[in-house]
Design a protein around this motif. Structure first.
Motif, mmCIF file in Angstrom:
data_model
loop_
_atom_site.group_PDB
_atom_site.id
_atom_site.type_symbol
_atom_site.label_atom_id
_atom_site.label_comp_id
_atom_site.label_asym_id
_atom_site.label_seq_id
_atom_site.Cartn_x
_atom_site.Cartn_y
_atom_site.Cartn_z
ATOM 1 N N GLY A 103 -9.557 9.881 7.189
ATOM 2 C CA GLY A 103 -9.417 8.804 6.054
ATOM 3 C C GLY A 103 -9.028 9.380 4.790
ATOM 4 O O GLY A 103 -8.734 10.738 4.483
ATOM 5 N N ILE A 104 -9.189 8.427 3.919
ATOM 6 C CA ILE A 104 -8.557 8.946 2.433
ATOM 7 C C ILE A 104 -9.731 8.275 1.371
ATOM 8 O O ILE A 104 -10.470 7.380 1.861
ATOM 9 C CB ILE A 104 -7.266 8.451 1.954
ATOM 10 N N VAL A 105 -9.858 8.934 0.409
ATOM 11 C CA VAL A 105 -10.762 8.325 -0.507
ATOM 12 C C VAL A 105 -10.162 7.890 -1.687
ATOM 13 O O VAL A 105 -9.265 8.908 -2.583
ATOM 14 C CB VAL A 105 -11.741 9.395 -1.217
ATOM 15 N N THR A 106 -10.263 6.654 -2.138
ATOM 16 C CA THR A 106 -9.553 6.202 -3.486
ATOM 17 C C THR A 106 -10.455 6.129 -4.858
ATOM 18 O O THR A 106 -10.159 5.329 -5.858
ATOM 19 C CB THR A 106 -9.038 4.903 -3.464
ATOM 20 N N LEU B 181 -0.558 10.655 0.260
ATOM 21 C CA LEU B 181 0.357 11.860 -0.073
ATOM 22 C C LEU B 181 1.354 11.495 -1.276
ATOM 23 O O LEU B 181 1.531 12.447 -2.108
ATOM 24 C CB LEU B 181 0.951 12.569 1.316
ATOM 25 N N VAL B 182 1.751 10.414 -1.062
ATOM 26 C CA VAL B 182 2.824 10.032 -1.947
ATOM 27 C C VAL B 182 2.307 10.135 -3.647
ATOM 28 O O VAL B 182 2.701 10.749 -4.466
ATOM 29 C CB VAL B 182 3.366 8.656 -1.835
ATOM 30 N N ILE B 183 0.977 9.499 -3.572
ATOM 31 C CA ILE B 183 0.309 9.665 -4.793
ATOM 32 C C ILE B 183 0.063 10.988 -5.406
ATOM 33 O O ILE B 183 0.277 11.421 -6.300
ATOM 34 C CB ILE B 183 -1.056 8.766 -4.915
ATOM 35 N N ASN B 184 -0.349 11.821 -4.433
ATOM 36 C CA ASN B 184 -1.064 13.059 -4.804
ATOM 37 C C ASN B 184 0.488 14.034 -4.974
ATOM 38 O O ASN B 184 -0.016 14.777 -6.217
ATOM 39 C CB ASN B 184 -1.690 13.830 -3.583
ATOM 40 N N MET C 172 9.880 1.346 -3.766
ATOM 41 C CA MET C 172 9.231 0.479 -4.756
ATOM 42 C C MET C 172 7.914 0.117 -4.686
ATOM 43 O O MET C 172 7.114 0.194 -5.567
ATOM 44 C CB MET C 172 10.039 -0.721 -4.815
ATOM 45 N N ASP C 173 7.480 -0.013 -3.297
ATOM 46 C CA ASP C 173 6.196 -0.267 -2.694
ATOM 47 C C ASP C 173 5.268 0.817 -3.262
ATOM 48 O O ASP C 173 4.246 0.488 -4.110
ATOM 49 C CB ASP C 173 6.088 -0.379 -1.502
ATOM 50 N N HIS D 49 2.341 1.524 -6.479
ATOM 51 C CA HIS D 49 0.926 2.054 -6.177
ATOM 52 C C HIS D 49 0.746 3.400 -7.010
ATOM 53 O O HIS D 49 -0.257 3.249 -7.437
ATOM 54 C CB HIS D 49 0.966 2.441 -4.540
ATOM 55 N N VAL D 50 1.511 4.255 -7.071
ATOM 56 C CA VAL D 50 1.396 5.213 -8.079
ATOM 57 C C VAL D 50 1.201 4.635 -9.555
ATOM 58 O O VAL D 50 0.329 5.297 -10.039
ATOM 59 C CB VAL D 50 2.722 6.204 -8.029
ATOM 60 N N GLN D 51 2.143 4.078 -9.798
ATOM 61 C CA GLN D 51 1.599 3.432 -11.413
ATOM 62 C C GLN D 51 0.153 2.854 -11.461
ATOM 63 O O GLN D 51 -0.562 3.091 -12.551
ATOM 64 C CB GLN D 51 2.655 2.193 -11.678
#
Length: 292
Positions: free
Chosen positions: A116-119, A178-181, A224-225, A229-231
């Motif tokens: 899982g991931i934690v947001t 992973l993209v966000i991190n 773009m998606d 999400h990063v923003q």
């Protein structure tokens, strides 16, 4: 349910705090000082005046639980995985790590595994005080267990203040996180800025876009998606300090290898921006004397 939370960092304490409201939670930690603090004073959510009761043990005292949630960071995975081999083979194990460096390490685990991931945003104020800096969700997907058992686990763990959500594809869940991190963590650590600065500073935003583009190319995600999400994450956590910057400030080894390093190794072509931040983080760790 008897739940073991492996790791007394920000994520581990946050998970333990909320799950302790309805379950019998034991937090497994590496330092005796933290063990004593939690056992003597309880676990505080900084917005509350009353602690919750959890039991704390050392990681090498891991005992049978009905569910184990592994919250240690990537650099600590190798030291805790051997402990899991002593668990009952039917005990579900949930892994909540940034990056994807742990995937190859957990393939041979005998127990049913869920990833899982934690947001949520979380900040550990001390060994027994945690601040919930941003409301989020925990997304879980099946890795080597069964969808039916995962649904049952989520049904028991979920509550309105600390929600859990089932996902079908663990690879997509981890890749998107992973993209966000890979964008936010190294930039904020290298430039020593809060998360929101990657949107407030034009030059950092340009770097962030290129890091996002490279990560999406490697992981085969829509640019773009993921940039949107990063923003969103950077804006929602604009005053937060990333875990990678926290690690550097505390002279702890970061998750650089499992984030930027994973992408560099996975890429079949040049990824100059990701390679640069990966090497920059390595250089900063050497400069601060952080051991390999």
């Amino acid at each position: 349910m008897r739940i073991g939370v492996l790791g007394g960092g920000s994520v581990g304490l946050l998970v333990a705090r909320y799950l302790s409201e309805n379950h019998e939670v034991t937090v497994y930690v590496r330092r005796n000082q933290q063990k004593q603090k939690l056992n003597d004073h309880g676990l505080f959510l900084s917005s509350h005046t009353t602690p919750c009761k959890v039991k704390a043990l050392m990681t090498n005292e891991l005992k049978d639980e009905e569910c184990v949630i592994v919250c240690v960071k990537q650099p600590d995975m190798n030291s805790v995985l051997p402990l899991l081999s002593y668990m009952n083979e039917k005990t579900p194990i949930i892994f909540l790590q940034n990056g994807m460096g742990h995937i190859d390490l957990i393939r041979d685990i005998a127990q049913p595994v869920y990833i899982g991931i934690v947001t949520h945003g979380a900040l550990r104020k001390s060994d027994h005080i945690i601040t919930h800096t941003g409301k989020g969700i925990i997304k879980l997907a099946n890795f080597s267990g069964s969808e039916e058992n995962l649904s049952a686990i989520i049904h028991r763990l979920n509550n309105e203040f600390f929600p859990f959500q089932i996902e079908k594809d663990w690879q997509k869940v981890l890749a998107e996180k992973l993209v966000i991190n890979a964008v936010i963590n190294p930039l904020t650590a290298i430039f020593e800025v809060p998360n929101g600065d990657i949107l407030r500073n034009t030059y950092l935003m340009n770097l962030a876009k290129e890091l996002c583009r490279e990560a999406c190319y490697i992981l085969q995600l829509d640019y773009m998606d993921q940039w949107n999400h990063v923003q969103t994450v950077a804006n929602n956590t604009k005053e937060n300090v990333s875990s990678m910057w926290k690690d550097l400030k505390s002279n702890r080894k970061s998750e650089n290898e499992a984030i930027s390093g994973y992408l560099v190794k996975k890429s079949n072509s040049a990824v100059p921006y990701t390679t640069f931040v990966y090497n920059s983080m390595k250089a900063l760790e050497v400069k601060k004397g952080i051991n390999e």
